[in-house]
Design a protein around this motif. Sequence first.
Motif, PDB file in Angstrom:
ATOM      1  N   ASP A  90      -2.086   4.918  -2.680  1.00 26.62           N
ATOM      2  CA  ASP A  90      -1.613   3.772  -3.445  1.00 26.62           C
ATOM      3  C   ASP A  90      -2.332   2.533  -2.948  1.00 26.62           C
ATOM      4  O   ASP A  90      -2.872   2.516  -1.832  1.00 26.62           O
ATOM      5  N   GLU A  91      -2.330   1.501  -3.759  1.00 24.41           N
ATOM      6  CA  GLU A  91      -2.968   0.248  -3.373  1.00 24.41           C
ATOM      7  C   GLU A  91      -2.438  -0.213  -2.022  1.00 24.41           C
ATOM      8  O   GLU A  91      -1.236  -0.193  -1.769  1.00 24.41           O
ATOM      9  N   GLY A  92      -3.358  -0.567  -1.132  1.00 20.82           N
ATOM     10  CA  GLY A  92      -3.002  -1.027   0.203  1.00 20.82           C
ATOM     11  C   GLY A  92      -2.874   0.074   1.232  1.00 20.82           C
ATOM     12  O   GLY A  92      -2.790  -0.209   2.429  1.00 20.82           O
ATOM     13  N   GLU A  93      -2.866   1.324   0.816  1.00 22.30           N
ATOM     14  CA  GLU A  93      -2.750   2.433   1.760  1.00 22.30           C
ATOM     15  C   GLU A  93      -4.093   2.762   2.388  1.00 22.30           C
ATOM     16  O   GLU A  93      -5.141   2.562   1.786  1.00 22.30           O
ATOM     17  N   GLU A  94      -4.028   3.309   3.599  1.00 19.45           N
ATOM     18  CA  GLU A  94      -5.208   3.731   4.348  1.00 19.45           C
ATOM     19  C   GLU A  94      -4.936   5.093   4.948  1.00 19.45           C
ATOM     20  O   GLU A  94      -3.805   5.403   5.328  1.00 19.45           O
ATOM     21  N   GLU A  95      -5.985   5.917   5.048  1.00 25.32           N
ATOM     22  CA  GLU A  95      -5.832   7.229   5.664  1.00 25.32           C
ATOM     23  C   GLU A  95      -7.122   7.616   6.366  1.00 25.32           C
ATOM     24  O   GLU A  95      -8.217   7.346   5.869  1.00 25.32           O
ATOM     25  N   GLU A  96      -6.987   8.254   7.517  1.00 21.28           N
ATOM     26  CA  GLU A  96      -8.141   8.817   8.193  1.00 21.28           C
ATOM     27  C   GLU A  96      -8.363  10.205   7.587  1.00 21.28           C
ATOM     28  O   GLU A  96      -7.524  11.093   7.717  1.00 21.28           O
ATOM     29  N   LEU A  97      -9.494  10.381   6.892  1.00 19.35           N
ATOM     30  CA  LEU A  97      -9.792  11.654   6.245  1.00 19.35           C
ATOM     31  C   LEU A  97     -10.215  12.700   7.262  1.00 19.35           C
ATOM     32  O   LEU A  97      -9.843  13.872   7.163  1.00 19.35           O
ATOM     33  N   PHE A  98     -11.057  12.278   8.199  1.00 23.90           N
ATOM     34  CA  PHE A  98     -11.592  13.115   9.262  1.00 23.90           C
ATOM     35  C   PHE A  98     -11.736  12.201  10.472  1.00 23.90           C
ATOM     36  O   PHE A  98     -11.755  10.980  10.310  1.00 23.90           O
ATOM     37  N   PRO A  99     -11.874  12.745  11.668  1.00 24.21           N
ATOM     38  CA  PRO A  99     -12.140  11.857  12.798  1.00 24.21           C
ATOM     39  C   PRO A  99     -13.382  11.002  12.514  1.00 24.21           C
ATOM     40  O   PRO A  99     -14.430  11.515  12.136  1.00 24.21           O
ATOM     41  N   GLY A 100     -13.218   9.705  12.623  1.00 23.47           N
ATOM     42  CA  GLY A 100     -14.326   8.785  12.393  1.00 23.47           C
ATOM     43  C   GLY A 100     -14.556   8.388  10.948  1.00 23.47           C
ATOM     44  O   GLY A 100     -15.495   7.658  10.650  1.00 23.47           O
ATOM     45  N   VAL A 101     -13.717   8.862  10.019  1.00 27.94           N
ATOM     46  CA  VAL A 101     -13.879   8.541   8.595  1.00 27.94           C
ATOM     47  C   VAL A 101     -12.531   8.099   8.030  1.00 27.94           C
ATOM     48  O   VAL A 101     -11.589   8.885   7.973  1.00 27.94           O
ATOM     49  N   ALA A 102     -12.470   6.827   7.618  1.00 27.68           N
ATOM     50  CA  ALA A 102     -11.235   6.277   7.067  1.00 27.68           C
ATOM     51  C   ALA A 102     -11.486   5.751   5.664  1.00 27.68           C
ATOM     52  O   ALA A 102     -12.579   5.290   5.340  1.00 27.68           O
ATOM     53  N   VAL A 103     -10.455   5.818   4.845  1.00 27.19           N
ATOM     54  CA  VAL A 103     -10.542   5.325   3.472  1.00 27.19           C
ATOM     55  C   VAL A 103      -9.319   4.452   3.186  1.00 27.19           C
ATOM     56  O   VAL A 103      -8.222   4.733   3.675  1.00 27.19           O
ATOM     57  N   ARG A 104      -9.549   3.377   2.432  1.00 26.78           N
ATOM     58  CA  ARG A 104      -8.482   2.465   2.036  1.00 26.78           C
ATOM     59  C   ARG A 104      -8.547   2.248   0.540  1.00 26.78           C
ATOM     60  O   ARG A 104      -9.633   2.205  -0.045  1.00 26.78           O
ATOM     61  N   ARG A 105      -7.395   2.083  -0.068  1.00 26.78           N
ATOM     62  CA  ARG A 105      -7.332   1.745  -1.491  1.00 26.78           C
ATOM     63  C   ARG A 105      -7.115   0.251  -1.589  1.00 26.78           C
ATOM     64  O   ARG A 105      -6.090  -0.272  -1.157  1.00 26.78           O
ATOM     65  N   LEU A 106      -8.093  -0.434  -2.144  1.00 25.83           N
ATOM     66  CA  LEU A 106      -8.026  -1.880  -2.313  1.00 25.83           C
ATOM     67  C   LEU A 106      -7.466  -2.204  -3.690  1.00 25.83           C
ATOM     68  O   LEU A 106      -7.341  -1.339  -4.543  1.00 25.83           O
ATOM     69  N   GLY A 107      -7.182  -3.472  -3.920  1.00 29.13           N
ATOM     70  CA  GLY A 107      -6.772  -3.909  -5.250  1.00 29.13           C
ATOM     71  C   GLY A 107      -7.916  -3.749  -6.231  1.00 29.13           C
ATOM     72  O   GLY A 107      -9.074  -3.583  -5.847  1.00 29.13           O
ATOM     73  N   GLY A 108      -7.601  -3.779  -7.500  1.00 29.33           N
ATOM     74  CA  GLY A 108      -8.623  -3.668  -8.518  1.00 29.33           C
ATOM     75  C   GLY A 108      -9.224  -2.282  -8.638  1.00 29.33           C
ATOM     76  O   GLY A 108     -10.354  -2.132  -9.098  1.00 29.33           O
ATOM     77  N   MET A 109      -8.498  -1.267  -8.202  1.00 32.05           N
ATOM     78  CA  MET A 109      -8.927   0.131  -8.289  1.00 32.05           C
ATOM     79  C   MET A 109     -10.232   0.394  -7.542  1.00 32.05           C
ATOM     80  O   MET A 109     -11.060   1.189  -7.939  1.00 32.05           O
ATOM     81  N   ARG A 110     -10.417  -0.288  -6.425  1.00 33.77           N
ATOM     82  CA  ARG A 110     -11.588  -0.093  -5.568  1.00 33.77           C
ATOM     83  C   ARG A 110     -11.181   0.718  -4.338  1.00 33.77           C
ATOM     84  O   ARG A 110     -10.038   0.666  -3.896  1.00 33.77           O
ATOM     85  N   THR A 111     -12.164   1.419  -3.797  1.00 33.28           N
ATOM     86  CA  THR A 111     -11.957   2.202  -2.589  1.00 33.28           C
ATOM     87  C   THR A 111     -12.916   1.691  -1.526  1.00 33.28           C
ATOM     88  O   THR A 111     -14.070   1.394  -1.816  1.00 33.28           O
ATOM     89  N   GLU A 112     -12.428   1.599  -0.298  1.00 31.02           N
ATOM     90  CA  GLU A 112     -13.256   1.178   0.823  1.00 31.02           C
ATOM     91  C   GLU A 112     -13.312   2.320   1.822  1.00 31.02           C
ATOM     92  O   GLU A 112     -12.283   2.880   2.193  1.00 31.02           O
ATOM     93  N   ILE A 113     -14.540   2.662   2.239  1.00 24.52           N
ATOM     94  CA  ILE A 113     -14.740   3.748   3.193  1.00 24.52           C
ATOM     95  C   ILE A 113     -15.439   3.189   4.413  1.00 24.52           C
ATOM     96  O   ILE A 113     -16.398   2.431   4.291  1.00 24.52           O
ATOM     97  N   GLU A 114     -14.950   3.565   5.586  1.00 22.16           N
ATOM     98  CA  GLU A 114     -15.601   3.247   6.856  1.00 22.16           C
ATOM     99  C   GLU A 114     -15.850   4.566   7.564  1.00 22.16           C
ATOM    100  O   GLU A 114     -14.993   5.454   7.535  1.00 22.16           O
ATOM    101  N   ALA A 115     -17.014   4.670   8.196  1.00 20.10           N
ATOM    102  CA  ALA A 115     -17.307   5.913   8.903  1.00 20.10           C
ATOM    103  C   ALA A 115     -18.189   5.648  10.111  1.00 20.10           C
ATOM    104  O   ALA A 115     -19.059   4.786  10.080  1.00 20.10           O
ATOM    105  N   ASP A 116     -17.951   6.416  11.140  1.00 11.31           N
ATOM    106  CA  ASP A 116     -18.773   6.417  12.342  1.00 11.31           C
ATOM    107  C   ASP A 116     -19.335   7.832  12.482  1.00 11.31           C
ATOM    108  O   ASP A 116     -18.602   8.755  12.865  1.00 11.31           O
TER     109      ASP A 116
END
Length: 157
Positions: A90-116
């Motif tokens: 849901d909007e505003g939620e964040e989850e670690e998909l795998f160690p070192g990989v996180a995803v967030r649901r931003l407003g406007g139906m955008r997704t933000e991914i961070e990874a190491d």
Amino acid sequence: MSARNDIPPDTVGVELLDHGVEVEYIDGRTTLYRGVPEPVTDTLTTPPKKETHVLVTDPTETEGVMLYVNDLKTHDDVLESTGVGRVILDEGEEEELFPGVAVRRLGGMRTEIEADPETARGRVFVFVEDDWSESSYEFVTESEAADRDDAAAAGED
């Protein structure tokens, strides 16, 4: 079954090609994500309403785990038969998909991914697509990005 369930992924086959990344699903079918992935060193934010697929390979780069983020089209049975997982945020939620990989649901139906990639211990790819376009990205370290820039500059003689 609802198309809004989280589905755990299975291991899928991966082949890194000079023209893209091929994924072999557990049912034997394959798909090719075309193009050389664009390097990303920090955070990737997808445009609104795009399908987002995250693939993390193992250290051998021959297999990996793939998750669809907020996919509302693919039926649970299809995901389970292919080995692809799904996470619904849901909007505003964040989850670690795998160690070192996180995803967030931003407003406007955008997704933000961070990874190491070092923490993930494999290569981290993100494929962003819709009916009209597809883009490929790979999370890399700062030094890998610099090496790629140097190699590209050397080839531009």
